[in-house]
Design a protein around this motif. Structure first.
Motif, mmCIF file in Angstrom:
data_model
loop_
_atom_site.group_PDB
_atom_site.id
_atom_site.type_symbol
_atom_site.label_atom_id
_atom_site.label_comp_id
_atom_site.label_asym_id
_atom_site.label_seq_id
_atom_site.Cartn_x
_atom_site.Cartn_y
_atom_site.Cartn_z
ATOM 1 N N LEU A 228 -4.863 2.425 -8.914
ATOM 2 C CA LEU A 228 -4.811 3.684 -8.171
ATOM 3 C C LEU A 228 -6.138 3.981 -7.493
ATOM 4 O O LEU A 228 -7.211 3.766 -8.064
ATOM 5 N N ASP A 229 -6.071 4.484 -6.281
ATOM 6 C CA ASP A 229 -7.226 5.027 -5.576
ATOM 7 C C ASP A 229 -6.844 6.435 -5.118
ATOM 8 O O ASP A 229 -5.702 6.879 -5.315
ATOM 9 N N TRP A 230 -7.786 7.161 -4.531
ATOM 10 C CA TRP A 230 -7.548 8.504 -4.024
ATOM 11 C C TRP A 230 -6.932 9.394 -5.108
ATOM 12 O O TRP A 230 -6.004 10.163 -4.867
ATOM 13 N N ALA A 231 -7.440 9.261 -6.342
ATOM 14 C CA ALA A 231 -7.001 10.067 -7.488
ATOM 15 C C ALA A 231 -5.518 9.898 -7.797
ATOM 16 O O ALA A 231 -4.903 10.765 -8.419
ATOM 17 N N GLY A 232 -4.932 8.791 -7.370
ATOM 18 C CA GLY A 232 -3.516 8.540 -7.577
ATOM 19 C C GLY A 232 -2.704 8.650 -6.305
ATOM 20 O O GLY A 232 -1.532 8.273 -6.277
ATOM 21 N N GLY A 233 -3.296 9.138 -5.247
ATOM 22 C CA GLY A 233 -2.581 9.285 -3.983
ATOM 23 C C GLY A 233 -2.330 7.967 -3.276
ATOM 24 O O GLY A 233 -1.478 7.889 -2.387
ATOM 25 N N LEU A 234 -3.071 6.929 -3.656
ATOM 26 C CA LEU A 234 -2.898 5.601 -3.072
ATOM 27 C C LEU A 234 -2.697 4.599 -4.194
ATOM 28 O O LEU A 234 -3.505 4.508 -5.116
ATOM 29 N N ILE A 235 -1.605 3.850 -4.112
ATOM 30 C CA ILE A 235 -1.297 2.801 -5.075
ATOM 31 C C ILE A 235 -1.382 1.457 -4.364
ATOM 32 O O ILE A 235 -0.722 1.251 -3.331
ATOM 33 N N ARG B 289 0.881 -1.176 0.000
ATOM 34 C CA ARG B 289 0.000 0.000 0.000
ATOM 35 C C ARG B 289 0.917 1.223 0.000
ATOM 36 O O ARG B 289 1.619 1.479 0.983
ATOM 37 N N ILE B 290 0.907 1.966 -1.096
ATOM 38 C CA ILE B 290 1.871 3.052 -1.302
ATOM 39 C C ILE B 290 1.140 4.387 -1.384
ATOM 40 O O ILE B 290 0.197 4.548 -2.167
ATOM 41 N N SER B 291 1.587 5.333 -0.575
ATOM 42 C CA SER B 291 0.994 6.668 -0.565
ATOM 43 C C SER B 291 2.003 7.667 -1.113
ATOM 44 O O SER B 291 3.111 7.796 -0.581
ATOM 45 N N VAL B 292 1.620 8.366 -2.175
ATOM 46 C CA VAL B 292 2.476 9.373 -2.805
ATOM 47 C C VAL B 292 1.611 10.546 -3.250
ATOM 48 O O VAL B 292 0.375 10.474 -3.214
ATOM 49 N N ALA B 293 2.251 11.619 -3.685
ATOM 50 C CA ALA B 293 1.496 12.690 -4.329
ATOM 51 C C ALA B 293 0.875 12.133 -5.609
ATOM 52 O O ALA B 293 1.545 11.419 -6.363
ATOM 53 N N PRO B 294 -0.402 12.422 -5.880
ATOM 54 C CA PRO B 294 -1.057 11.842 -7.055
ATOM 55 C C PRO B 294 -0.296 12.029 -8.362
ATOM 56 O O PRO B 294 -0.239 11.109 -9.185
ATOM 57 N N THR B 295 0.313 13.185 -8.558
ATOM 58 C CA THR B 295 1.023 13.430 -9.819
ATOM 59 C C THR B 295 2.283 12.576 -9.959
ATOM 60 O O THR B 295 2.812 12.423 -11.068
ATOM 61 N N ASP B 296 2.767 12.016 -8.849
ATOM 62 C CA ASP B 296 3.957 11.166 -8.901
ATOM 63 C C ASP B 296 3.626 9.701 -9.161
ATOM 64 O O ASP B 296 4.530 8.903 -9.437
ATOM 65 N N ALA B 297 2.353 9.338 -9.061
ATOM 66 C CA ALA B 297 1.978 7.930 -9.169
ATOM 67 C C ALA B 297 2.320 7.314 -10.531
ATOM 68 O O ALA B 297 2.886 6.217 -10.583
ATOM 69 N N PRO B 298 1.986 7.951 -11.660
ATOM 70 C CA PRO B 298 2.313 7.319 -12.947
ATOM 71 C C PRO B 298 3.803 7.057 -13.135
ATOM 72 O O PRO B 298 4.192 5.984 -13.615
#
Length: 405
Positions: free
Chosen positions: A323-330, A298-307
């Motif tokens: 992705l969940d949380w608009a990319g904030g959760l991987i 379970r990875i939490s990052v800034a959404p724009t960094d997810a891709p």
């Protein structure tokens, strides 16, 4: 030999903890035990079984408040709320299918691990709905904090500290949470055939608009086949999804406007009522990774960094993610049973920050690698100084706080 202690009253609980403390014997605090597979395996001399502290003792629907024992099954909590058209707004996940347990566990387990589902982007995490509790500390002292309303806190806001502490700071005997009305209608707008980068942009556009989005997720084509929703399963392409909830006419109007906004990203579709609820339950409960033996992070990052992070991890063996949380959760699954790809994942995250938590892995793996993301060096140093500032009796010595600074 490990012994299980089963106190029936708060006084007995305090006595058991006092005895264990005097003998310097660590205790593992348990309700139904469904969250034991989370975190590092506990090395304890005895188990502290809290199943006697169960049942709803307070429910005032008109005041939006519910109180229960920590060992109260989530099924009982949700059934009581269902009869009054209410819900736990933070959308607690049922990880039984992911972790191989028998049920969704207890309300105490949810609070202790601070678990929340897709609606966190709108309504917050479990911590934001945890109002108060009664508990026994590690020294056998009975104490309470918080109350029945959000503003009923003086001194330290201990519910924020206890929530997410995995049962390491206190053994709760009662807790109180805020509840909210359940939405009348739920619809989901889908954008088909978008990659991770396009999806994050589309989800951001939806969230930044006036649509009150309560869920924002992306499933790649390789994972849509696991869905029980025909529109998702049979599409054969990736989908970005945004959920809208509320009164029927409002939801219908907002869906139309949102589809018009997202049209430049690709073909759009809607899920109504049952299909919408089913899809978000699958996202919440990590259904795409049920039924296999891969390691799950379970990875939490800034959404724009997810891709970019997903691209840097695409070489991992048998890797898949959504992705969940608009990319904030991987949610990431990998086939790496020895080290779980922990070093690779965290090295890839080093330039961007964030947290990677091992959610599913055997006891051997959870003993071998850091389950929770290691603290940055400066914060780790502060933590060491804070621990050193307590004498053996647990009393803070302010003079020692400056040592080594």
């Amino acid at each position: 030999m490990t012994e299980t202690l089963r106190p029936d009253t708060e006084a007995q609980l305090a006595e058991a903890v006092t005895w264990a403390n005097s003998e310097r014997l660590p205790l593992e605090v348990l309700g139904s035990g469904t969250k034991r597979a989370l975190g590092r395996p506990v090395q304890s001399a005895h188990r502290l079984d809290l199943t006697a502290f169960s049942g709803i003792h307070l429910y005032e629907p008109e005041e939006l408040v519910l109180g229960a024992g920590p060992a109260t099954p989530m099924a009982e909590i949700l059934e009581a709320l269902e009869t009054k058209g209410q819900q736990l707004a933070f959308e607690p996940p049922d990880l039984s299918g992911l972790l191989g347990t028998q049920d969704a566990g207890t309300i105490g387990g949810i609070v202790s691990t601070n678990l929340a589902g897709p609606r966190r982007i709108k309504d917050g995490a479990a911590r934001d709905h945890f109002l108060g509790f009664d508990a026994v500390s590690g020294r056998g002292q009975v104490f309470k904090s918080g109350g029945r309303v959000m503003k009923n806190v003086t001194g330290y806001d201990l519910p924020k500290l206890i929530c997410g502490s995995y049962g390491t700071l206190a053994a709760m005997t009662r807790l109180v949470v805020k509840v909210l009305p359940r939405a009348e209608k739920s619809r989901t707008v889908l954008v088909r055939g978008v990659d991770a980068a396009q999806a994050v942009k589309a989800l951001a556009d939806g969230l930044n608009g006036p649509f009150e989005v309560s869920g924002a997720a992306w499933l790649p084509a390789g994972l849509t086949a696991s869905s029980g929703v025909g529109y998702i399963r049979d599409a054969g392409v990736s989908v970005a999804a945004l959920r809208l909830e509320g009164f029927g006419p409002s939801v219908e109007y907002r869906c139309g406007k949102l589809r018009a906004l997202l049209a430049p990203y690709g073909e759009t579709e809607e899920l109504h009522s049952h299909n919408s609820r089913t899809f978000w339950r699958e996202i919440r409960d990590v259904v795409p990774f049920h039924g296999d033996s891969r390691i799950v992070w379970r990875i939490s990052v800034a959404p724009t960094d997810a891709p970019g992070l997903l691209a840097s991890l695409s070489h991992l063996k048998n890797q898949s993610a959504y992705l969940d949380w608009a990319g904030g959760l991987i949610w990431l699954a990998v086939d790496a049973p020895r080290q779980g790809a922990a070093e690779i994942i965290r090295d890839a995250m080093a330039p961007i920050g964030g947290h990677a938590t091992l959610i599913r892995g055997g006891a051997t793996l959870r003993n071998a690698v850091p389950v929770f993301h290691p603290q940055p060096a400066p914060l780790a140093a502060v933590t060491r100084r804070l621990k050193a500032s307590f004498d053996p009796n647990g009393v803070l010595n302010p003079g020692r706080m400056t040592e080594g600074v």
